[in-house]
Enzyme design. Sequence first.
Site, PDB file in Angstrom:
ATOM      1  N   GLN A   1     -17.210 -25.957 -70.365  1.00  0.00           N
ATOM      2  CA  GLN A   1     -17.046 -27.407 -70.136  1.00  0.00           C
ATOM      3  C   GLN A   1     -16.529 -27.691 -68.725  1.00  0.00           C
ATOM      4  O   GLN A   1     -15.801 -28.654 -68.504  1.00  0.00           O
ATOM      5  CB  GLN A   1     -16.108 -28.004 -71.181  1.00  0.00           C
ATOM      6  CG  GLN A   1     -16.749 -28.171 -72.534  1.00  0.00           C
ATOM      7  CD  GLN A   1     -17.986 -29.081 -72.491  1.00  0.00           C
ATOM      8  OE1 GLN A   1     -18.077 -30.007 -71.686  1.00  0.00           O
ATOM      9  NE2 GLN A   1     -18.948 -28.808 -73.337  1.00  0.00           N
ATOM     10  N   SER A   2     -16.898 -26.861 -67.771  1.00  0.00           N
ATOM     11  CA  SER A   2     -16.411 -27.032 -66.402  1.00  0.00           C
ATOM     12  C   SER A   2     -16.962 -28.306 -65.754  1.00  0.00           C
ATOM     13  O   SER A   2     -18.185 -28.472 -65.644  1.00  0.00           O
ATOM     14  CB  SER A   2     -16.829 -25.813 -65.576  1.00  0.00           C
ATOM     15  OG  SER A   2     -16.610 -26.059 -64.213  1.00  0.00           O
ATOM     16  N   ASN A   3     -16.051 -29.154 -65.314  1.00  0.00           N
ATOM     17  CA  ASN A   3     -16.469 -30.328 -64.527  1.00  0.00           C
ATOM     18  C   ASN A   3     -16.963 -29.880 -63.157  1.00  0.00           C
ATOM     19  O   ASN A   3     -17.877 -30.467 -62.590  1.00  0.00           O
ATOM     20  CB  ASN A   3     -15.290 -31.283 -64.338  1.00  0.00           C
ATOM     21  CG  ASN A   3     -14.766 -31.806 -65.657  1.00  0.00           C
ATOM     22  OD1 ASN A   3     -15.450 -32.540 -66.351  1.00  0.00           O
ATOM     23  ND2 ASN A   3     -13.543 -31.409 -66.012  1.00  0.00           N
TER      24      ASN A   3
ATOM     25  N   ALA B   1     -18.480 -27.083 -62.407  1.00  0.00           N
ATOM     26  CA  ALA B   1     -19.849 -26.554 -62.499  1.00  0.00           C
ATOM     27  C   ALA B   1     -20.851 -27.708 -62.563  1.00  0.00           C
ATOM     28  O   ALA B   1     -21.866 -27.722 -61.857  1.00  0.00           O
ATOM     29  CB  ALA B   1     -19.971 -25.661 -63.733  1.00  0.00           C
TER      30      ALA B   1
END
Length: 341
Positions: free
Chosen positions: A75-77, A79
Amino acid sequence: MNLDNIPRVSLTHLPTPLDEAPRLAAKLGLRRLLIKRDDCTTLAGGGNKARKLEYLMADALAKDCDVVLTDGGPQSNHARMTAGAARKVGIDRCMLFLGGPRFDRFYGNLLLDVVMGAEIRFMEDATVKQMEDAMADEAAALKRRGSRPYVIPIGGSTPLGALGYVQGMRELAGQLCDEDKAPLIVVAAGSAGTFAGCALGARLFLPGAEVLGISVAAKSKTLREIAAADANGSASLIGVDTRFDADDLNVNDEYYGERYGVPSEAGNRAILMAAQTEALILDPVYTGKAMSGLIGLAQAGQVDVDRTVVFIHTGGAPGLMAFEDQFRNLAKFQTVEPRGR
Ligand SMILES: Cc1ncc(COP(=O)(O)O)c(C=O)c1O
């Protein structure tokens, strides 16, 4: 200082708004609370990484790179925004190395990665070191095949990326009126580049300010050491003769709960308070925990209530969409039969 000479590509509209939050301020007993709306950067759903990526993508373009690689959690913002930035500057390939718990649905940030056409390499429960090793291997393989890869370390937290927040503090200084020019600035600290940039930027443009990082991931000492190194690297890049030691920096590590990425009760309460006073949408991984730190410290009498507080809203709303399980029991929901059926 040569901040303006460092190549930068425009990825969003700046300045971001600086909003009053009077209802939330009243709950916390603060005279004045301002929210720096970096969640409103217009790149691919918004968030703090737009500022860092303006510098990082300019560097990628200067090096004529044709594929961008970065890493983070599923859930990386960061990325998601890197995938967006690559598209926006016309670099057609973006590879995301995502380590963390296995997932069976493409939702939240992951869904946005998918619709932007990022290539996802999932590495179950990998450490940052393992992801960064895998990126280095992939970059070497790409080079052998004649590609020109650009590797961005986790969070975009490099001295070059942190310049985004040096510039962000200059922007903030221009928005504050004289009586607010010595604020307490509160910001989430994950890979710490945002915090590092804020610390350097505040020293240069808001000398009366105090910057408080709320850790979402690691112990204070670790983050202060990382941030000092980044801030010193950023200072060198822009030719400024100033240095940070870890002891010059202030990071509170009492609010990240069990560990990075796992919602905390206080963080969830902060999300509800911000949403139900100011319609501010925070997330359980970063901004909810950072706000829980501000709330906790204010309630414990550890914030000077007469000092203006600026909370940097670093974004993360797409991540909230992956945490339905945390809030669904609060739904005020009932089924109504349509009349005449
Ligand atoms: C929404 C949000 N807030 C804060 C941060 C923390 O920024 P940094 O990694 O620069 O400490 C991140 C990092 O990914 C983020 O996505």
